[in-house]
Design a protein around this motif. Structure first.
Motif, mmCIF file in Angstrom:
data_model
loop_
_atom_site.group_PDB
_atom_site.id
_atom_site.type_symbol
_atom_site.label_atom_id
_atom_site.label_comp_id
_atom_site.label_asym_id
_atom_site.label_seq_id
_atom_site.Cartn_x
_atom_site.Cartn_y
_atom_site.Cartn_z
ATOM 1 N N ASP A 26 44.433 2.722 65.730
ATOM 2 C CA ASP A 26 43.480 3.493 64.917
ATOM 3 C C ASP A 26 42.746 4.516 65.773
ATOM 4 O O ASP A 26 42.577 5.676 65.365
ATOM 5 C CB ASP A 26 42.483 2.542 64.241
ATOM 6 C CG ASP A 26 41.611 3.259 63.231
ATOM 7 O OD1 ASP A 26 42.163 3.924 62.331
ATOM 8 O OD2 ASP A 26 40.374 3.162 63.337
ATOM 9 N N TRP A 55 49.538 3.377 58.139
ATOM 10 C CA TRP A 55 48.248 3.387 58.818
ATOM 11 C C TRP A 55 47.688 4.805 58.797
ATOM 12 O O TRP A 55 48.312 5.746 59.306
ATOM 13 C CB TRP A 55 48.401 2.925 60.271
ATOM 14 C CG TRP A 55 49.061 1.577 60.418
ATOM 15 C CD1 TRP A 55 49.118 0.573 59.493
ATOM 16 C CD2 TRP A 55 49.766 1.093 61.570
ATOM 17 N NE1 TRP A 55 49.810 -0.506 59.999
ATOM 18 C CE2 TRP A 55 50.217 -0.219 61.264
ATOM 19 C CE3 TRP A 55 50.046 1.628 62.818
ATOM 20 C CZ2 TRP A 55 50.935 -0.990 62.172
ATOM 21 C CZ3 TRP A 55 50.766 0.868 63.732
ATOM 22 C CH2 TRP A 55 51.193 -0.441 63.405
ATOM 23 N N ASP A 60 39.799 6.082 52.769
ATOM 24 C CA ASP A 60 39.575 4.942 51.884
ATOM 25 C C ASP A 60 40.843 4.087 51.851
ATOM 26 O O ASP A 60 41.942 4.587 51.597
ATOM 27 C CB ASP A 60 39.246 5.459 50.478
ATOM 28 C CG ASP A 60 38.789 4.349 49.546
ATOM 29 O OD1 ASP A 60 39.389 3.263 49.576
ATOM 30 O OD2 ASP A 60 37.832 4.585 48.773
ATOM 31 N N GLU A 61 40.692 2.786 52.099
ATOM 32 C CA GLU A 61 41.865 1.908 52.189
ATOM 33 C C GLU A 61 42.634 1.818 50.881
ATOM 34 O O GLU A 61 43.806 1.413 50.871
ATOM 35 C CB GLU A 61 41.429 0.508 52.628
ATOM 36 C CG GLU A 61 40.927 0.453 54.072
ATOM 37 C CD GLU A 61 40.583 -0.954 54.512
ATOM 38 O OE1 GLU A 61 40.722 -1.881 53.683
ATOM 39 O OE2 GLU A 61 40.177 -1.120 55.671
ATOM 40 N N SER A 62 42.035 2.206 49.773
ATOM 41 C CA SER A 62 42.748 2.136 48.496
ATOM 42 C C SER A 62 43.939 3.088 48.455
ATOM 43 O O SER A 62 44.825 2.940 47.608
ATOM 44 C CB SER A 62 41.800 2.445 47.337
ATOM 45 O OG SER A 62 41.328 3.786 47.408
ATOM 46 N N VAL A 64 46.359 3.183 50.466
ATOM 47 C CA VAL A 64 47.564 2.422 50.784
ATOM 48 C C VAL A 64 48.052 1.671 49.549
ATOM 49 O O VAL A 64 49.247 1.663 49.229
ATOM 50 C CB VAL A 64 47.301 1.452 51.948
ATOM 51 C CG1 VAL A 64 48.533 0.591 52.225
ATOM 52 C CG2 VAL A 64 46.909 2.224 53.205
ATOM 53 N N THR A 65 47.119 1.045 48.827
ATOM 54 C CA THR A 65 47.490 0.319 47.612
ATOM 55 C C THR A 65 48.080 1.259 46.573
ATOM 56 O O THR A 65 49.109 0.969 45.954
ATOM 57 C CB THR A 65 46.256 -0.386 47.031
ATOM 58 O OG1 THR A 65 45.688 -1.245 48.022
ATOM 59 C CG2 THR A 65 46.628 -1.215 45.812
#
Length: 366
Positions: A26, A55, A60-62, A64-65
């Motif tokens: 990261d 990665w 915002d991690e959403s 990836v979803t």
């Protein structure tokens, strides 16, 4: 400007650290993004049928979803994938190629995602590409960042060389895990195969190797297979269940032996997922249980689950890979009568389906 002026040695150290301590990827992606005036750095891997990993720094991690939900690996949905497949594709693909690729899309799902997260622009390159997996490095730029300039792409190309070396190093380290885990199982005298994220075998115990030489199970281009196509398909389905996200319970696969004997019962177990792991580490274990049913199995079923001797015989025959029709014929009953007996077996053992019963009988014999 200080980040842009970072020396090649400094970039090499940064990405080497990421390979040796994967949690540092990261930081490496953030540094790459900052040096090129981009909002996000991305390292992404595509494998058979699914995205192996995605990665992205400072996002915002959403994302990836949502990316997984629309299958971003398809070139007719994702203009970045389509641009990577253009004729005469250069080493660094960028916005000019994205403009061409957008004209070939059959849907707007990925375009909508890019609009939601403001990531239309940027550039990308391949780090590793073969028939099993593609790992790519990219810059994702916002409307505020603007489109990449030649200077940005030149620096990105320099950094990509160090990222490629880091990925190759991490792959070598992860593949050593096959030997380490196989050594642990060797002490247990088990027939075990270790498979990676592609589903291919990366290591095995000596007993598993001996089993391959016997011919009932074989390796076909790295995949476990049987001499019978329907069994090979069943093995592949169960392996995909334990390596492809979201992981699911895999049905055991029965490879019948001669007569009523249990030839080989294959069971499939996922290994714990590690964060920041590339697709080269061991992802699952296939365990073979070998041998014929024994009086011990029948006695355990009768004593522990209050099965009748007839019910215990039916359960053992199922575990041996016999079909319901063959079991009914061998016992001299109709298929309908056998169904009634099976319902009683399921109720007594607490098994909800045939594969659970087969696994239970296999464990008793193990």
């Amino acid at each position: 400007m200080a980040a842009r002026a970072r020396s090649d040695d400094a970039w090499a150290d940064l990405f080497l650290s990421a390979a040796l301590e994967p949690g540092r990827w990261d930081a490496a992606l953030k540094a790459m993004a900052a040096a090129t005036g981009s909002q996000h750095g991305q390292l992404i891997g595509f494998g058979p049928g699914a995205t192996a990993f995605n990665w992205i720094s400072d996002i915002d991690e959403s994302v990836v979803t949502q990316s997984a939900a629309i299958d971003v690996g398809k070139p007719d949905l994702n203009f970045r994938v389509a641009a990577d497949r253009l004729p005469d594709r250069p080493e660094i693909v960028y916005e000019a190629h994205y403009n061409i690729a957008r004209q070939t899309l059959r849907g707007d799902d990925y375009l909508d995602l890019c609009a939601d997260f403001d990531i239309f622009d940027g550039c990308q390159t391949r780090l590793i590409a073969n028939e099993d997996v593609m790992i790519g490095l990219a810059l994702l730029r916002t409307s505020g960042d603007g489109r990449t300039e030649q200077e940005d792409r030149d620096l990105f190309a320099r950094i990509a060389g160090h990222a490629r070396s880091a990925v190759r190093l991490q792959r070598a380290i992860e593949q050593q895990g096959f030997a380490l885990i196989a050594g642990t199982f060797e002490a247990m005298d088990r027939a075990c195969w270790l498979v990676d994220a592609t589903g291919r075998v990366g290591g095995m115990t000596p007993r598993a190797e001996s089993l391959l030489s016997a011919g009932r199970i074989r390796l076909s281009d790295g995949w476990l297979a049987s001499e019978r196509p329907e069994e090979s398909r069943a093995i592949l389905r169960s392996i995909r269940a334990v390596v492809d996200p979201p992981l699911s319970v895999a049905d055991p696969v029965m490879l019948p032996g001669e007569g009523d004997g249990v030839g080989i019962l294959l069971e499939f177990f996922p290994l714990p997922a590690r964060p920041w792991a590339l697709p080269f580490a061991p992802r699952a274990i296939v365990v073979a249980r070998i041998g014929a049913p024994t009086d011990r199995q029948a006695q355990v079923l009768i004593r522990s689950f209050r099965l009748t001797p007839a019910e215990a015989d039916i359960a053992i025959r199922l575990a041996a890979g016999q079909s319901r029709r063959d079991i009914a014929a061998a016992r001299g009953v109709s298929v309908e009568t056998l169904k009634v007996q099976l319902r009683s077996i399921y109720e007594k053992t607490g098994c909800g389906r045939e594969s659970q019963l087969v696994r239970m009988v296999g464990l008793i014999g193990g």
